[in-house]
Design a protein around this motif. Structure first.
Motif, PDB file in Angstrom:
ATOM      1  N   LEU A   2       0.486  -9.930 -28.046  1.00  0.00           N
ATOM      2  CA  LEU A   2      -0.082  -8.821 -27.292  1.00  0.00           C
ATOM      3  C   LEU A   2       0.499  -7.501 -27.793  1.00  0.00           C
ATOM      4  O   LEU A   2       1.692  -7.409 -28.114  1.00  0.00           O
ATOM      5  N   ASN A   3      -0.336  -6.455 -27.842  1.00  0.00           N
ATOM      6  CA  ASN A   3       0.188  -5.136 -28.198  1.00  0.00           C
ATOM      7  C   ASN A   3       0.702  -4.439 -26.948  1.00  0.00           C
ATOM      8  O   ASN A   3       0.582  -4.943 -25.831  1.00  0.00           O
ATOM      9  N   ASP A   4       1.247  -3.238 -27.129  1.00  0.00           N
ATOM     10  CA  ASP A   4       1.898  -2.536 -26.017  1.00  0.00           C
ATOM     11  C   ASP A   4       0.934  -2.161 -24.895  1.00  0.00           C
ATOM     12  O   ASP A   4       1.277  -2.252 -23.724  1.00  0.00           O
ATOM     13  N   SER A   5      -0.265  -1.771 -25.221  1.00  0.00           N
ATOM     14  CA  SER A   5      -1.219  -1.378 -24.179  1.00  0.00           C
ATOM     15  C   SER A   5      -1.660  -2.592 -23.352  1.00  0.00           C
ATOM     16  O   SER A   5      -1.842  -2.491 -22.143  1.00  0.00           O
ATOM     17  N   GLU A   6      -1.803  -3.738 -23.992  1.00  0.00           N
ATOM     18  CA  GLU A   6      -2.173  -4.952 -23.256  1.00  0.00           C
ATOM     19  C   GLU A   6      -1.020  -5.406 -22.356  1.00  0.00           C
ATOM     20  O   GLU A   6      -1.245  -5.876 -21.238  1.00  0.00           O
ATOM     21  N   LEU A   7       0.223  -5.259 -22.848  1.00  0.00           N
ATOM     22  CA  LEU A   7       1.375  -5.602 -22.009  1.00  0.00           C
ATOM     23  C   LEU A   7       1.472  -4.669 -20.806  1.00  0.00           C
ATOM     24  O   LEU A   7       1.787  -5.109 -19.690  1.00  0.00           O
ATOM     25  N   ALA A   8       1.217  -3.388 -21.013  1.00  0.00           N
ATOM     26  CA  ALA A   8       1.253  -2.431 -19.902  1.00  0.00           C
ATOM     27  C   ALA A   8       0.180  -2.768 -18.878  1.00  0.00           C
ATOM     28  O   ALA A   8       0.421  -2.721 -17.656  1.00  0.00           O
ATOM     29  N   THR A   9      -1.004  -3.111 -19.341  1.00  0.00           N
ATOM     30  CA  THR A   9      -2.081  -3.501 -18.432  1.00  0.00           C
ATOM     31  C   THR A   9      -1.716  -4.762 -17.657  1.00  0.00           C
ATOM     32  O   THR A   9      -1.958  -4.859 -16.449  1.00  0.00           O
ATOM     33  N   LEU A  10      -1.104  -5.700 -18.347  1.00  0.00           N
ATOM     34  CA  LEU A  10      -0.690  -6.951 -17.704  1.00  0.00           C
ATOM     35  C   LEU A  10       0.369  -6.693 -16.644  1.00  0.00           C
ATOM     36  O   LEU A  10       0.322  -7.257 -15.545  1.00  0.00           O
ATOM     37  N   ARG A  11       1.350  -5.798 -16.951  1.00  0.00           N
ATOM     38  CA  ARG A  11       2.397  -5.461 -15.975  1.00  0.00           C
ATOM     39  C   ARG A  11       1.791  -4.804 -14.730  1.00  0.00           C
ATOM     40  O   ARG A  11       2.184  -5.112 -13.605  1.00  0.00           O
ATOM     41  N   LYS A  12       0.843  -3.889 -14.940  1.00  0.00           N
ATOM     42  CA  LYS A  12       0.200  -3.213 -13.803  1.00  0.00           C
ATOM     43  C   LYS A  12      -0.535  -4.211 -12.921  1.00  0.00           C
ATOM     44  O   LYS A  12      -0.504  -4.141 -11.694  1.00  0.00           O
ATOM     45  N   ARG A  13      -1.205  -5.175 -13.571  1.00  0.00           N
ATOM     46  CA  ARG A  13      -1.924  -6.189 -12.799  1.00  0.00           C
ATOM     47  C   ARG A  13      -0.964  -7.068 -11.997  1.00  0.00           C
ATOM     48  O   ARG A  13      -1.214  -7.377 -10.836  1.00  0.00           O
ATOM     49  N   PHE A  14       0.168  -7.440 -12.609  1.00  0.00           N
ATOM     50  CA  PHE A  14       1.155  -8.244 -11.884  1.00  0.00           C
ATOM     51  C   PHE A  14       1.742  -7.467 -10.713  1.00  0.00           C
ATOM     52  O   PHE A  14       1.944  -8.016  -9.635  1.00  0.00           O
ATOM     53  N   LYS A  15       2.019  -6.171 -10.915  1.00  0.00           N
ATOM     54  CA  LYS A  15       2.552  -5.357  -9.820  1.00  0.00           C
ATOM     55  C   LYS A  15       1.546  -5.254  -8.683  1.00  0.00           C
ATOM     56  O   LYS A  15       1.895  -5.357  -7.515  1.00  0.00           O
ATOM     57  N   ARG A  16       0.255  -5.055  -9.028  1.00  0.00           N
ATOM     58  CA  ARG A  16      -0.785  -4.951  -8.011  1.00  0.00           C
ATOM     59  C   ARG A  16      -0.920  -6.274  -7.247  1.00  0.00           C
ATOM     60  O   ARG A  16      -1.011  -6.300  -6.031  1.00  0.00           O
ATOM     61  N   ASP A  17      -0.902  -7.395  -7.986  1.00  0.00           N
ATOM     62  CA  ASP A  17      -0.995  -8.705  -7.334  1.00  0.00           C
ATOM     63  C   ASP A  17       0.229  -8.985  -6.471  1.00  0.00           C
ATOM     64  O   ASP A  17       0.120  -9.560  -5.382  1.00  0.00           O
ATOM     65  N   ALA A  18       1.407  -8.571  -6.951  1.00  0.00           N
ATOM     66  CA  ALA A  18       2.630  -8.772  -6.168  1.00  0.00           C
ATOM     67  C   ALA A  18       2.577  -7.964  -4.884  1.00  0.00           C
ATOM     68  O   ALA A  18       2.965  -8.442  -3.811  1.00  0.00           O
ATOM     69  N   ALA A  19       2.071  -6.730  -4.958  1.00  0.00           N
ATOM     70  CA  ALA A  19       1.950  -5.907  -3.758  1.00  0.00           C
ATOM     71  C   ALA A  19       0.972  -6.547  -2.774  1.00  0.00           C
ATOM     72  O   ALA A  19       1.215  -6.573  -1.566  1.00  0.00           O
TER      73      ALA A  19
END
Length: 164
Positions: A2-19
Motif C-alpha cells: 500500500l502507498n501512503d495515501s491508501e494507508l492514510a485512508t485505511l487509518r481514517k476508516r479504522f478510526k471512524r469504525d472504532a468511533a
C-alpha cells in the motif's frame, strides 16, 4: 504493498469504525441498565400466556379422557410408561432438592454453580421420560401423542408458576 495515501485512508476508516463501535458499546450499556431495571420490576403472575396453557391442558385432559386412557387402556405399553414414571420421578426429585432444600433451607440462589451436575442430569432425565411416555402412549393417540403430552406439560408448568 500500500502507498501512503491508501494507508492514510485505511487509518481514517479504522478510526471512524472504532468511533462507531464505541458509540454502540455505550448505547448497549444503557440497554443493559434498562434491562436490569426491567428485571427489577416483577412480572404479573397471571397473564394471558399462562391462562391459555392451563385452559388448553384442562381441555385436552377432558376431551381425550386422559386419566381414563392412562389407567384403563390396554394399548398403553406399561413397561415404557413405568420407565417414564421413574425418570420423571428422578427429574422432579432433583427439582425439589434444588428448590426446597438448596434454595429455601440453605439459601443458595445459584445452585447450578454449587452443583453443576444437577441441570444436565435433570434435563437428560426429563428428555428420556418424555420419550418413554411418547413410546408408551403412541398406541393410544398415535400422531397426536407428542402434541397432547406437550400441552399437558405446559399446563402443569404454568400452573406451578402460579403457585410460586
Amino acid at each position: 504493498m500500500l502507498n501512503d495515501s491508501e494507508l492514510a485512508t485505511l487509518r481514517k476508516r479504522f478510526k471512524r469504525d472504532a468511533a462507531f463501535l464505541m458509540q454502540t458499546a455505550t448505547s448497549s450499556d444503557e440497554d443493559e441498565k434498562s434491562q436490569e431495571e426491567k428485571d427489577a420490576k416483577p412480572l404479573p403472575r397471571i397473564n394471558r400466556h399462562s391462562v391459555f396453557w392451563i385452559v388448553a391442558s384442562v381441555s385436552v385432559t377432558y376431551y381425550v379422557d386422559f386419566i381414563h386412557n392412562i389407567m384403563e387402556n390396554d394399548d398403553v405399553k406399561s413397561w415404557w410408561f413405568n420407565v417414564g414414571l421413574v425418570l420423571l420421578g428422578i427429574c422432579l426429585s432433583l427439582a425439589m432438592f434444588c428448590i426446597v432444600y438448596l434454595e429455601w433451607f440453605k439459601g443458595i440462589q445459584h445452585y447450578d454453580q454449587e452443583y453443576p451436575a444437577i441441570p444436565p442430569i435433570t434435563t437428560a432425565a426429563f428428555i428420556a421420560a418424555s420419550c418413554s411416555f411418547n413410546i408408551a402412549l403412541w398406541p393410544v393417540w398415535s400422531i397426536f401423542t407428542p402434541l397432547i403430552l406437550f400441552t399437558q406439560f405446559m399446563g402443569v408448568v404454568m400452573f406451578i408458576s402460579l403457585l410460586g
